[in-house]
Design a protein around this motif. Structure first.
Motif, PDB file in Angstrom:
ATOM      1  N   ASN A  87       1.186  -1.256   0.125  1.00  0.00           N
ATOM      2  CA  ASN A  87      -0.256  -0.272  -0.101  1.00  0.00           C
ATOM      3  C   ASN A  87       0.832   1.231   0.017  1.00  0.00           C
ATOM      4  N   SER A  88       0.835   2.169  -1.251  1.00  0.00           N
ATOM      5  CA  SER A  88       1.366   3.494  -1.036  1.00  0.00           C
ATOM      6  C   SER A  88       1.001   4.485  -0.104  1.00  0.00           C
ATOM      7  N   ALA A  89       0.044   4.441   0.536  1.00  0.00           N
ATOM      8  CA  ALA A  89      -0.476   5.279   1.582  1.00  0.00           C
ATOM      9  C   ALA A  89      -0.188   5.033   2.954  1.00  0.00           C
ATOM     10  N   TYR A  90       0.706   4.257   3.079  1.00  0.00           N
ATOM     11  CA  TYR A  90       2.094   4.153   3.913  1.00  0.00           C
ATOM     12  C   TYR A  90       3.513   3.886   3.923  1.00  0.00           C
ATOM     13  N   LEU A  91       4.118   4.884   4.389  1.00  0.00           N
ATOM     14  CA  LEU A  91       5.716   4.671   4.292  1.00  0.00           C
ATOM     15  C   LEU A  91       6.689   3.455   4.135  1.00  0.00           C
ATOM     16  N   LYS A  92       7.768   3.542   3.546  1.00  0.00           N
ATOM     17  CA  LYS A  92       8.490   1.963   3.547  1.00  0.00           C
ATOM     18  C   LYS A  92       8.873   1.167   5.227  1.00  0.00           C
ATOM     19  N   GLY A  93       8.260   0.344   5.536  1.00  0.00           N
ATOM     20  CA  GLY A  93       8.930   0.364   6.922  1.00  0.00           C
ATOM     21  C   GLY A  93       7.122   0.522   7.361  1.00  0.00           C
ATOM     22  N   GLN A  94       6.706   0.930   6.981  1.00  0.00           N
ATOM     23  CA  GLN A  94       5.656   1.198   7.772  1.00  0.00           C
ATOM     24  C   GLN A  94       4.321  -0.078   8.054  1.00  0.00           C
ATOM     25  N   LYS A  95       3.567  -0.536   9.287  1.00  0.00           N
ATOM     26  CA  LYS A  95       2.808  -1.785   8.324  1.00  0.00           C
ATOM     27  C   LYS A  95       1.693  -1.739   9.435  1.00  0.00           C
ATOM     28  N   ASN A  96       0.272  -1.458   8.415  1.00  0.00           N
ATOM     29  CA  ASN A  96      -1.477  -1.600   9.143  1.00  0.00           C
ATOM     30  C   ASN A  96      -2.087  -3.300   8.741  1.00  0.00           C
ATOM     31  N   ILE A  97      -2.400  -2.636  10.296  1.00  0.00           N
ATOM     32  CA  ILE A  97      -3.143  -3.684  10.168  1.00  0.00           C
ATOM     33  C   ILE A  97      -4.562  -3.602   9.219  1.00  0.00           C
ATOM     34  N   LYS A  98      -4.933  -3.951   8.555  1.00  0.00           N
ATOM     35  CA  LYS A  98      -6.359  -3.647   7.621  1.00  0.00           C
ATOM     36  C   LYS A  98      -6.887  -4.515   7.902  1.00  0.00           C
ATOM     37  N   GLN A  99      -6.845  -5.558   8.653  1.00  0.00           N
ATOM     38  CA  GLN A  99      -8.015  -6.560   9.465  1.00  0.00           C
ATOM     39  C   GLN A  99      -8.306  -8.149   9.828  1.00  0.00           C
ATOM     40  N   LYS A 100      -8.293  -7.967  10.861  1.00  0.00           N
ATOM     41  CA  LYS A 100      -7.509  -8.417  12.474  1.00  0.00           C
ATOM     42  C   LYS A 100      -8.324  -9.213  11.758  1.00  0.00           C
ATOM     43  N   GLY A 101      -6.616 -10.847  12.207  1.00  0.00           N
ATOM     44  CA  GLY A 101      -7.686 -12.405  11.772  1.00  0.00           C
ATOM     45  C   GLY A 101      -7.894 -12.675  12.739  1.00  0.00           C
ATOM     46  N   ILE A 102      -9.010 -13.710  12.742  1.00  0.00           N
ATOM     47  CA  ILE A 102     -10.193 -14.856  13.505  1.00  0.00           C
ATOM     48  C   ILE A 102      -9.870 -15.850  13.362  1.00  0.00           C
ATOM     49  N   ASN A 103      -9.548 -16.643  14.377  1.00  0.00           N
ATOM     50  CA  ASN A 103      -9.321 -17.951  13.982  1.00  0.00           C
ATOM     51  C   ASN A 103     -10.881 -18.452  13.888  1.00  0.00           C
ATOM     52  N   GLY A 104     -11.119 -19.790  13.220  1.00  0.00           N
ATOM     53  CA  GLY A 104     -11.826 -19.824  13.015  1.00  0.00           C
ATOM     54  C   GLY A 104     -12.271 -21.368  13.986  1.00  0.00           C
ATOM     55  N   VAL A 105     -13.798 -22.843  13.777  1.00  0.00           N
ATOM     56  CA  VAL A 105     -14.240 -23.987  14.464  1.00  0.00           C
ATOM     57  C   VAL A 105     -14.263 -24.692  13.284  1.00  0.00           C
ATOM     58  N   MET A 106     -13.729 -25.688  14.252  1.00  0.00           N
ATOM     59  CA  MET A 106     -13.982 -26.741  13.562  1.00  0.00           C
ATOM     60  C   MET A 106     -14.784 -28.747  14.381  1.00  0.00           C
ATOM     61  N   LYS A 107     -15.525 -28.680  13.671  1.00  0.00           N
ATOM     62  CA  LYS A 107     -16.291 -29.330  14.158  1.00  0.00           C
ATOM     63  C   LYS A 107     -16.298 -30.909  14.263  1.00  0.00           C
ATOM     64  N   GLN A 108     -15.246 -31.699  15.374  1.00  0.00           N
ATOM     65  CA  GLN A 108     -15.280 -33.181  14.892  1.00  0.00           C
ATOM     66  C   GLN A 108     -16.497 -34.007  15.723  1.00  0.00           C
ATOM     67  N   LYS A 109     -16.863 -34.881  15.281  1.00  0.00           N
ATOM     68  CA  LYS A 109     -18.119 -35.987  15.983  1.00  0.00           C
ATOM     69  C   LYS A 109     -17.351 -36.854  16.193  1.00  0.00           C
ATOM     70  N   LEU A 110     -16.651 -37.216  17.362  1.00  0.00           N
ATOM     71  CA  LEU A 110     -16.093 -38.591  17.679  1.00  0.00           C
ATOM     72  C   LEU A 110     -17.432 -39.896  19.203  1.00  0.00           C
ATOM     73  N   LEU A 111     -16.425 -41.135  18.470  1.00  0.00           N
ATOM     74  CA  LEU A 111     -17.220 -42.076  18.535  1.00  0.00           C
ATOM     75  C   LEU A 111     -16.279 -42.543  19.753  1.00  0.00           C
ATOM     76  N   ASN A 112     -16.228 -41.800  21.011  1.00  0.00           N
ATOM     77  CA  ASN A 112     -14.985 -42.620  22.703  1.00  0.00           C
ATOM     78  C   ASN A 112     -16.073 -43.947  22.784  1.00  0.00           C
ATOM     79  N   THR A 113     -15.231 -45.074  23.687  1.00  0.00           N
ATOM     80  CA  THR A 113     -15.629 -45.823  23.962  1.00  0.00           C
ATOM     81  C   THR A 113     -14.827 -45.941  25.080  1.00  0.00           C
TER      82      THR A 113
END
Length: 274
Positions: A110-136
């Protein structure tokens, strides 16, 4: 289920439920005479002397109840002296397990920022996996867990980091920080009308506090220009206050719509106060 040392005997649900009425189940080669056997059920150990070679008769005679979920295991092929009979309560339960799915990080220039500068445009969010298990479980302890299926319940959101590419640097700029008297004097000595001077001084104060080196956000300099659009139009350093005054007055003279579009918040405040 009854498990002998070399064979298995499966009982139906109805047989288990009516365990006390099961007819004698003798093996083909019963051991005759008295036998000392051991029965282990839950936390209890039974030492039993018996003549019987019928497993279930032994259980009935000693008031040891079996449940339909119990598994009976023999240490020998037949009931004989020294045989150990183990009763294990088994349960099979379907359970659901939710696991974090890590987000990915994406970088964009992004040329709107100087070289070396960083900007978090969108924060990361973890997803969720659902597992179905048969426990004995055996006697309440988990002994096996089998994955039946898994699916993404919530999709992760990628983190987007903008990396600055602007070449504008402060190393060749005379640092004045917030200095309204100086920049007001530059405006007052310029070839501008009184209205233009008044507008220039108001906007530079509103946008940057009269700081030509301002680079705290996306926009830079005395009048907070976008580095991207500045570089497309002008050859000077964006942190050059003189150049910003020069090119800002050009935009002022381009008309009311230009002033309103390029400096919407500060120009609106100017109109309210004048």
């Amino acid at each position: 289920m009854v498990v002998f040392a070399q064979q298995e005997k499966y009982l139906s649900d109805s047989e288990f439920k009516n365990i006390s009425f099961i007819p004698s189940l003798n093996t083909t080669n019963p051991s005759s005479g008295l036998k000392l056997i051991t029965i282990v059920k839950d936390d209890t150990v039974y030492k039993i002397i018996t003549k019987s070679s019928d497993i279930f008769q032994i259980f009935r005679e000693n008031d040891i109840l079996l449940d339909e979920k119990d598994v009976v295991t023999l240490s020998t092929q037949y009931i004989q002296n020294g045989t150990i009979i183990t009763v294990v309560r088994t349960d099979k339960i379907i359970v659901f397990k939710f696991i974090d799915v890590a987000y990915k990080t994406q970088t964009v220039e992004n040329s709107a920022y100087l070289k070396g500068q960083k900007n978090i445009k969108q924060k990361g969010i973890n997803g969720v996996m659902k597992q179905k298990l048969l426990n004995t479980y055996e006697n309440g302890y988990l002994v096996e867990s089998i994955l039946i299926s898994e699916e993404i319940d919530i999709q992760p959101v990628n983190e987007i980091i903008e990396l600055g590419t602007s070449d504008f640097l402060l190393k060749d700029i005379e640092k004045r920080d917030y200095d309204c008297p100086f920049w007001y004097s530059v405006v007052d000595s310029g070839p501008y009308s009184e209205e233009e001077k008044k507008w220039l001084k108001f906007i530079m104060y509103c946008e940057s506090g009269c700081n030509a080196e301002s680079d705290k956000g996306t926009y830079k300099g005395l009048f907070q220009w976008s580095p991207y659009w500045w570089k497309k139009q002008f050859p000077e350093n964006i942190f050059d206050g003189y150049a910003q005054i020069k090119h800002t007055i050009e935009k002022y003279r381009a008309g009311e719509s230009t002033r309103r579009n390029q400096w919407p918040a500060c120009h609106s405040r100017y109109l309210e106060n004048n």
